[in-house]
Scaffold this active site. Structure first.
Site, PDB file in Angstrom:
ATOM      1  NE  ARG A   1      56.415  -4.673  78.553  1.00 16.77           N
ATOM      2  CZ  ARG A   1      57.134  -3.760  79.316  1.00 16.77           C
ATOM      3  NH1 ARG A   1      58.492  -3.090  79.560  1.00 16.77           N
ATOM      4  NH2 ARG A   1      55.579  -2.811  79.821  1.00 16.77           N
TER       5      ARG A   1
ATOM      6  CG  ASP B   1      53.913   0.066  84.036  1.00 19.83           C
ATOM      7  OD1 ASP B   1      54.603   0.616  84.463  1.00 19.83           O
ATOM      8  OD2 ASP B   1      54.222  -0.755  82.561  1.00 19.83           O
TER       9      ASP B   1
END
Length: 521
Positions: free
Chosen positions: A151, A433
């Site tokens: 990603r 996150d």
């Protein structure tokens, strides 16, 4: 590892990055301008809808995406995490089918993390990676490994460590370009391919840009067209209205869609947070079963399976605890969440910790058996309207002072850890996150802007936010040395500046983001 960075930053790899930048930088900037213009329209009260100009794509039943690529046929469990050395080994050994090697929300973009992460992926594919922790425990690769899917960072971010014509290059192109240049042929030799997750897309024109980059890059590197495959995260409200169009633009390179639940909630607040009908309750109460989230995920499965694409479910963020009771309660919730996804037709789902792989796998095994997916479940029963996707006002729940304090505590500790170079942080048995920290920060801003009533009496005020922030900062910095205390105070200033601003600034595109990354070489 710094002495090996030249293995990543070769002259040929840098030339590839410069070529990508020269070819596509202007289109990226234009699309970011389009994002801002759309957000300005939302600020006047306009709401998104399905695009009339693309109704032909949605109405055409004949087109399909490419069939699953090698290593992506069965995706019943995917684990996510940053590509640091220990996580690389643990994720690949976890028993998950796929590892999302995350240069985005789970990685603080220091030079060491960005370039070191690329080196770790190269070493993993060459099977020459190992790691020994401070206690002397050694980690090494097992025989059977998860498929790597990278990603890259989103279109809105730049990499200030690489400058072209006096300006920093797109972080998306850096992460994508370095991995493709170094690892595409390594992956093909291993029987897989260069696969990606595309984050933060806000519409099909951004997907078209990625597809054009894939075509260009494959031609440049002499890779067969269609070698690259990409799963798109549907984690913005605007992308939810363009799921079919996104699959269509990427169809030769598409590997499906993912329900990026945390950023999706953040997107709702970012775009419509100034309107009272879009005020959300405590973060813990915004589950996947509330009406607007349920509409989004059911539409995602229907869209994917209609076009032959995988539908991948959202994150289970629990971090296993040493407390058996805490573990039992949390794993029961994880199991129920995955049972809902598997029952809805998802082909797999995400976990944040190796300790959750077996739970997720067991749930999907019960539904899939020996089948690799359930693309045959078309979900033609699903009908979702624009009003369904925007039914935020039907979300049950309240705003509490404990929820406000929790958001402040999480955002403060995450920003503090991020300034220290960590992008994924375990807090109170949850893996936080950048996406979850953004929800926490943005909810504080939203509640303060609206003077939201609290369940136990009173309202959310600037004074209350400052008071709770001071309490949490004192707790965070107690017993720290001077340098760590200063880092905590920096984190508090950033949170204060962004949560109590007149207009909501996205932290990861503010000057604070660049200011605290430290010098680059």
């Amino acid at each position: 590892m710094a002495e090996r960075y030249d293995e990543v930053l070769t002259a040929e790899a840098l030339e590839f990055l410069v070529t990508l930048d020269s070819e596509f930088a202007a289109r990226r900037v234009a699309l970011l301008d389009t994002r801002r213009a759309r957000r300005d329209r939302f600020a006047t009260g306009q709401l998104p809808d399905f695009l009339p100009e693309t109704i032909g794509i949605r109405a055409d039943p004949t087109w399909q995406v490419a069939p699953p690529a090698p290593g992506l046929e069965d995706r019943r469990v995917e684990i996510t995490g940053p590509p640091d050395r220990k996580m690389t080994i643990n994720a690949l050994n976890s028993g998950a089918k796929v590892w999302l090697a995350d240069f985005e929300d789970a990685t603080a973009p220091t030079w060491e993390n960005v370039i070191g992460g690329q080196l770790n992926l190269m070493d993993a594919l060459d099977r020459r990676i190992d790691f020994t922790d401070p206690r002397g425990k050694r980690y090494a690769l097992a025989e059977e490994l998860a498929t790597i899917v990278v990603r890259p960072r989103g279109w809105h971010l730049v990499e200030k460590g690489i400058v072209v014509d006096g300006r920093p290059i797109s972080a998306s192109l850096v992460d994508f370009g370095l991995y493709l240049f170094h690892c595409a042929r390594r992956q093909l030799a291993a029987g897989a391919g260069p696969y990606f997750y595309l984050p933060k897309l806000e519409g099909h024109r951004e997907a078209r840009l990625w597809n054009d980059i894939f075509v260009f890059a494959q031609h440049y590197l002499r890779l067969p067209q269609g070698t690259i495959r990409a799963t798109t995260l549907i984690e913005t409200i605007t992308a939810a209205f363009e799921m079919e169009e996104i699959l269509y633009e990427l169809r030769e390179h598409s590997a499906g869609l993912n329900a990026g639940r945390w950023d999706y909630i953040f997107s709702i607040i970012k775009n419509f947070g100034q309107w009272p009908d879009f005020v959300l309750p405590d973060r813990a109460e915004v589950t996947m079963t509330v009406p607007f989230m349920r509409a989004y995920t059911e539409l995602l499965v229907r869209t994917c399976h209609r076009r032959g694409a995988h539908a991948i479910g959202g994150m289970a963020a629990f971090v296993p605890s040493r407390d058996p009771e805490v573990n039992a309660n949390a794993l029961a919730k994880v199991r129920a969440d995955k049972q809902r996804e598997a029952g809805d037709g998802f082909d797999g789902s995400w976990v944040a910790h190796p300790g959750l792989v077996s739970t997720c796998r067991e749930v999907f095994d019960e539904v899939l058996g020996e089948r690799p997916h359930q693309l045959d479940r078309r979900r033609d029963d699903v009908e979702v309207t624009a009003a369904d996707l925007l039914s935020v006002d039907k979300t049950p729940g309240q705003v509490s002072e404990s929820g406000l304090r929790s958001n402040i505590a999480v955002a403060l500790r995450y920003i503090d850890a991020w300034l220290g170079g960590a992008g994924a942080v375990a807090l109170w048995n949850l893996m936080e996150d950048a996406a979850t920290a953004e929800i926490a920060r943005c909810q504080v801003w939203q509640w303060w802007q609206h003077g939201t009533p609290l369940a136990g009496g009173g309202t959310v005020t600037e004074e209350l936010v400052r008071s709770l922030l001071a309490d949490e900062l004192a707790t965070l910095t107690e017993g720290r040395d001077a340098a760590e205390r200063e880092r905590g105070e920096q984190a508090a200033r950033i949170l204060e500046e962004t949560a109590l601003a007149e207009h909501l600034p996205p932290f990861f595109t503010t000057p604070a983001y660049a200011r605290h990354l430290g010098p680059r070489r």
